[in-house]
Design a protein around this motif. Structure first.
Motif, PDB file in Angstrom:
ATOM      1  N   LYS A  54       0.846  -1.250   0.154  1.00  0.00           N
ATOM      2  CA  LYS A  54      -0.381  -0.143   0.056  1.00  0.00           C
ATOM      3  C   LYS A  54       0.508   1.380   0.089  1.00  0.00           C
ATOM      4  O   LYS A  54       0.398   2.382  -0.052  1.00  0.00           O
ATOM      5  CB  LYS A  54      -0.592   0.166   1.209  1.00  0.00           C
ATOM      6  N   SER A  55       1.866   1.113   0.097  1.00  0.00           N
ATOM      7  CA  SER A  55       2.947   2.494   0.109  1.00  0.00           C
ATOM      8  C   SER A  55       3.493   3.204  -1.020  1.00  0.00           C
ATOM      9  O   SER A  55       4.026   2.477  -2.203  1.00  0.00           O
ATOM     10  CB  SER A  55       4.067   1.747   0.672  1.00  0.00           C
ATOM     11  N   ASP A  56       3.652   4.285  -1.506  1.00  0.00           N
ATOM     12  CA  ASP A  56       3.996   5.321  -2.441  1.00  0.00           C
ATOM     13  C   ASP A  56       5.099   4.777  -2.236  1.00  0.00           C
ATOM     14  O   ASP A  56       6.318   4.642  -2.972  1.00  0.00           O
ATOM     15  CB  ASP A  56       3.230   5.984  -3.087  1.00  0.00           C
ATOM     16  N   VAL A  57       5.684   5.711  -1.341  1.00  0.00           N
ATOM     17  CA  VAL A  57       7.096   5.500  -0.687  1.00  0.00           C
ATOM     18  C   VAL A  57       7.574   5.332   0.849  1.00  0.00           C
ATOM     19  O   VAL A  57       6.725   5.143   1.748  1.00  0.00           O
ATOM     20  CB  VAL A  57       7.308   7.901  -0.477  1.00  0.00           C
ATOM     21  N   VAL A  58       8.890   4.719   0.510  1.00  0.00           N
ATOM     22  CA  VAL A  58       9.146   4.007   2.418  1.00  0.00           C
ATOM     23  C   VAL A  58       9.804   4.493   2.410  1.00  0.00           C
ATOM     24  O   VAL A  58      11.917   4.552   1.811  1.00  0.00           O
ATOM     25  CB  VAL A  58       8.953   2.234   1.989  1.00  0.00           C
ATOM     26  N   MET A  59      10.607   4.815   3.954  1.00  0.00           N
ATOM     27  CA  MET A  59      11.684   5.756   4.467  1.00  0.00           C
ATOM     28  C   MET A  59      11.905   5.003   5.307  1.00  0.00           C
ATOM     29  O   MET A  59      11.543   5.201   6.502  1.00  0.00           O
ATOM     30  CB  MET A  59      11.191   7.409   4.607  1.00  0.00           C
ATOM     31  N   MET A  60      13.170   4.346   4.867  1.00  0.00           N
ATOM     32  CA  MET A  60      13.907   3.902   5.404  1.00  0.00           C
ATOM     33  C   MET A  60      14.902   4.392   7.000  1.00  0.00           C
ATOM     34  O   MET A  60      15.725   5.240   6.596  1.00  0.00           O
ATOM     35  CB  MET A  60      14.444   2.491   5.365  1.00  0.00           C
ATOM     36  N   ALA A  97       6.596   2.792  -6.656  1.00  0.00           N
ATOM     37  CA  ALA A  97       7.412   3.042  -5.205  1.00  0.00           C
ATOM     38  C   ALA A  97       8.479   3.380  -5.254  1.00  0.00           C
ATOM     39  O   ALA A  97       9.242   3.324  -6.215  1.00  0.00           O
ATOM     40  CB  ALA A  97       6.751   1.915  -4.583  1.00  0.00           C
ATOM     41  N   ILE A  98       9.239   4.985  -4.765  1.00  0.00           N
ATOM     42  CA  ILE A  98      10.650   4.322  -4.225  1.00  0.00           C
ATOM     43  C   ILE A  98      11.190   4.501  -2.920  1.00  0.00           C
ATOM     44  O   ILE A  98      10.136   4.094  -2.225  1.00  0.00           O
ATOM     45  CB  ILE A  98      10.959   6.243  -4.880  1.00  0.00           C
ATOM     46  N   VAL A  99      11.815   4.093  -2.753  1.00  0.00           N
ATOM     47  CA  VAL A  99      12.465   4.266  -1.395  1.00  0.00           C
ATOM     48  C   VAL A  99      14.237   5.464  -1.190  1.00  0.00           C
ATOM     49  O   VAL A  99      14.034   5.353  -2.066  1.00  0.00           O
ATOM     50  CB  VAL A  99      13.428   2.227  -1.385  1.00  0.00           C
ATOM     51  N   MET A 100      13.787   5.189   0.231  1.00  0.00           N
ATOM     52  CA  MET A 100      14.375   6.499   0.219  1.00  0.00           C
ATOM     53  C   MET A 100      14.785   6.160   2.216  1.00  0.00           C
ATOM     54  O   MET A 100      14.452   5.282   2.716  1.00  0.00           O
ATOM     55  CB  MET A 100      13.332   8.152   0.955  1.00  0.00           C
ATOM     56  N   HIS A 101      16.302   6.958   1.976  1.00  0.00           N
ATOM     57  CA  HIS A 101      16.669   6.873   3.407  1.00  0.00           C
ATOM     58  C   HIS A 101      17.662   7.728   3.706  1.00  0.00           C
ATOM     59  O   HIS A 101      18.267   7.938   2.474  1.00  0.00           O
ATOM     60  CB  HIS A 101      17.824   5.182   3.255  1.00  0.00           C
ATOM     61  N   PRO A 102      17.794   8.683   4.709  1.00  0.00           N
ATOM     62  CA  PRO A 102      18.466   9.898   4.766  1.00  0.00           C
ATOM     63  C   PRO A 102      20.066   9.685   5.262  1.00  0.00           C
ATOM     64  O   PRO A 102      20.698  10.213   4.923  1.00  0.00           O
ATOM     65  CB  PRO A 102      17.677  10.218   6.852  1.00  0.00           C
ATOM     66  N   GLY A 103      20.308   8.248   4.952  1.00  0.00           N
ATOM     67  CA  GLY A 103      22.064   8.007   5.287  1.00  0.00           C
ATOM     68  C   GLY A 103      22.520   8.912   6.954  1.00  0.00           C
ATOM     69  O   GLY A 103      21.718   9.447   7.880  1.00  0.00           O
ATOM     70  N   PRO A 104      23.201   7.885   7.675  1.00  0.00           N
ATOM     71  CA  PRO A 104      23.898   6.747   6.831  1.00  0.00           C
ATOM     72  C   PRO A 104      23.221   5.363   6.690  1.00  0.00           C
ATOM     73  O   PRO A 104      22.448   5.321   7.703  1.00  0.00           O
ATOM     74  CB  PRO A 104      25.055   6.538   7.407  1.00  0.00           C
TER      75      PRO A 104
END
Length: 149
Positions: A54-60, A97-104
């Motif tokens: 159900k996600s358009d964006v997943v921010m890990m 859907a895209i995957v994001m992560h602010p790092g590190p």
């Protein structure tokens, strides 16, 4: 998704995304959620697999190394098995859907290398844009612009 309790970006992102009209779902082990998360403008879940389709964006969010031995979860392996975004889980996401992560990133813990390096990952752009935005804010805060501009 991830260590919401110790994250510096989770609350501000929830508030911003809610303000922009997004439906936000936080997914994490109960031990990695803030006590007052019920007051945040979002939903809370514990099952990553249920949330992905159900996600358009997943921010890990990074599982902080200094927290890995603090009894917030049984083991790093267990955390990765239940909450890590690997290629098999990424296949559950809608095509757009895209995957994001602010790092590190901790590759192989919260995010698999194949996911982090995939064309659907915006991690490199996200980190670069974050640096540019912080530089601009610091410039303005340090008197780089006239008052009222």
């Amino acid at each position: 998704m991830g260590d919401i309790l110790h994250s510096r970006v989770a609350r501000s992102n929830v508030l911003l995304l809610h303000t922009l009209g997004a439906e936000v779902l936080l997914v994490a082990p109960p031990t990695l959620l803030p006590v007052a998360v019920d007051a945040w403008p979002c939903s809370v879940g514990y099952d990553l697999d249920a949330a992905l389709p159900k996600s358009d964006v997943v921010m890990m969010l990074r599982l902080q190394q200094e927290r890995m031995n603090a009894a917030f979860f049984p083991s790093v392996r267990e955390y990765s098995r239940r909450y890590g975004l690997d290629s098999a889980r990424m296949a559950q996401l809608p095509e757009r859907a895209i995957v994001m992560h602010p790092g590190p990133m901790n590759r192989g813990v919260e995010i698999g290398a194949g996911v982090a390096d995939s064309p659907r990952s915006t991690v490199v752009e996200q980190v670069a844009n974050g640096v540019s935005v912080r530089m601009a804010v610091l410039y303005l805060l340090l008197g780089g612009a006239e008052a009222g501009q």
